[in-house]
Scaffold this active site. Structure first.
Site, PDB file in Angstrom:
ATOM      1  N   GLU A 220       0.869  -1.181   0.000  1.00  0.00           N
ATOM      2  CA  GLU A 220       0.000   0.000   0.000  1.00  0.00           C
ATOM      3  C   GLU A 220       0.904   1.228   0.000  1.00  0.00           C
ATOM      4  OE1 GLU A 220      -3.082  -0.206  -0.479  1.00  0.00           O
ATOM      5  OE2 GLU A 220      -3.396  -2.341  -0.103  1.00  0.00           O
ATOM      6  N   CYS A 254      -2.057   9.377   2.570  1.00  0.00           N
ATOM      7  CA  CYS A 254      -1.591   8.837   1.292  1.00  0.00           C
ATOM      8  C   CYS A 254      -2.577   9.070   0.156  1.00  0.00           C
ATOM      9  CB  CYS A 254      -1.281   7.346   1.426  1.00  0.00           C
ATOM     10  SG  CYS A 254      -2.683   6.338   1.935  1.00  0.00           S
TER      11      CYS A 254
END
Length: 467
Positions: A220, A254
């Site tokens: 991720e 993010c």
């Protein structure tokens, strides 16, 4: 203040820990439904017991307000555990699939099984949620796990070590803290799965280390997530949702919008709407607002300050080096070659770039790697369909930001340089499972056509069965 947790059990060496976890997994105890369910409930109870301490640790590491910390870290974790408890039995159930006529009378099934010993490496920006969310999947899928929190959020890391290691036996789930050298030591070990959340640069290091043992990874990562605003957008709502998504956690998210591409005819109007919204949410002096989160450390603070070119500051731009605070900042006049466009910003800085139309915006995006997230603000169904079908991205929203993370039924993950694999809800269960294919045949009937010797009559039957 919440009461301090009692000291954790004596530290266990990494070699001993891995040996014990292998042995424990091989007993098969983690595979049963009742066991998995009870461990998910234990995790939920542990978090509830230490909720106040968790919120305090997040405040000390990132100056997150208690409400923001609950929204983005603790509350979303509760929802994820509840979803897993509710659906676990269904996820574990073998799934029947059709069998071709050539296999008659056999039946076919897909049987999910746990991968084994797993490693979870979590980041500093959401240090609680991004450590626990993968753990939920590891537990639900029947694995054992080692968690390595980020040393850059030390208060949360220490709390995770205390609360998790008191709630679970080390041979089942264990948290071990350490720095970069310890991370490298972990990556040299053999794992059945590695789940890493962090930067693309470190993701490459993790993938390279995992490849030495052919260890599968969920990565991720991040990247420059674009936000397009067309003339068909509702500007007031657009500004409100962009400001929320960009400046939550001081932009250290993010999937935060990294930059805006806006049709030139509404460029100035959007900026005015953004300025009003920032002032409404953070006040006329954001640096004096106690709810403004801080930048994680001095190194990242200085990196962000180098991205703020004074001549391109349209709004904001001030900072408090002593408290590691940077106020929400809008940049205009930004060029493709500027430093702020060369890396993921990961801070409260938002470049705004005018484009002629949606087509030019899409061409601009193609100059970067595939992003983790993508956001379009437009009420035109044609434009919505266009970008969904033509732009590659991990996940995103139409007329919103970040909220695709709030639905556990949606897989969350990147594509290309922004990541590999996905999780949340059933997708977390899948990430930590192997889908085992099983054909169950009968011994009371046997088709002779598949056996030697080969003769013309068998050839005709095979061609009928396998066409």
């Amino acid at each position: 203040m919440s009461q301090a947790l009692p000291a954790t059990t004596a530290s266990i060496s990494l070699d001993e820990l891995l040996k014990r976890q292998d042995q424990y997994f091989q007993t098969g105890v983690t595979r049963g439904y009742d066991f998995r369910l009870s461990q998910l409930k234990t995790l939920m109870a542990t978090i509830r017991q230490h909720e106040k301490a968790i919120l305090e640790a997040l405040g000390r590491d990132l100056r997150k307000h208690e409400t923001e910390a609950y929204l983005a870290e603790v509350g979303i974790t509760y929802a994820e555990i509840s979803d897993s408890i509710k659906h676990l039995k269904k996820w574990m159930k073998p799934r029947k699939v059709a069998s071709p006529l050539a296999l008659w009378p056999a039946k076919s099934r897909i049987v999910p099984e746990p991968l084994g010993r797993t490693l979870i490496i979590s980041p500093w920006n959401y240090p609680f949620q991004l450590a626990i969310a993968p753990l939920i999947g590891a537990i639900a899928a029947g694995n054992v796990a080692v968690i390595k929190p980020s040393e850059m959020a030390p208060h949360t890391a220490a709390l995770l070590e205390q609360m998790i290691n008191q709630a679970f036996a080390p041979e089942y789930v264990h948290v071990k803290n350490g720095g970069v050298e310890f991370s490298q030591q972990l990556l040299e070990c053999r794992w059945d799965h590695i789940f890493f959340t962090g930067s693309t640069a470190i993701g490459k290091v993790v993938a390279a280390a995992a490849a030495k043992n052919l260890t599968p990874c969920t990565l991720e990562l991040g990247g420059k997530s674009p936000c397009i605003v067309t003339r068909n957008a509702h500007l007031e709502v657009t500004a409100r949702r962009i400001v929320f998504g960009k400046f939550l956690n001081a932009g250290q998210t993010c999937v935060a919008p990294d930059y805006i591409l806006v049709e030139d005819t509404i460029h100035d109007a959007l900026i005015e709407a953004l300025r009003r919204e920032i002032t409404l949410r953070f006040g006329s002096n954001p640096l004096g607002n106690e709810q403004l989160p801080r930048i994680i450390n001095e190194r990242h603070f200085q990196r962000l300050m180098r991205l703020i070119e004074p001549g391109k500051v349209n709004f904001g731009g001030r900072a408090d080096a002593g408290q590691l605070l940077i106020e929400p900042t809008l940049l205009t006049g930004v060029q493709m070659h500027d430093p702020v466009m060369k890396e993921e910003i990961f801070g409260p800085i938002l470049p705004i770039i005018p484009v002629k139309d949606l087509s030019q915006a899409k061409k601009f995006i193609l100059g970067f790697e595939k992003p983790l997230a993508f956001y379009l603000f437009s009420d035109s169904q044609q434009e919505q369909t266009d970008v969904i079908n033509s732009v590659s991205f991990g996940g995103g929203c139409i007329n919103d930001t970040l909220m695709h993370l709030a639905n556990p039924n949606l897989p969350f993950g990147g594509v290309g340089a922004s990541g590999a694999g996905a999780y949340h809800g059933e997708h977390s269960f899948d990430a930590f499972s192997h889908k085992k294919s099983v054909v169950m045949n009968s011994s009371f009937f046997d088709l002779p056509v598949r056996y030697f010797p080969w003769i013309k009559s068998k050839d005709k039957v095979l061609r009928l069965l396998l066409k």
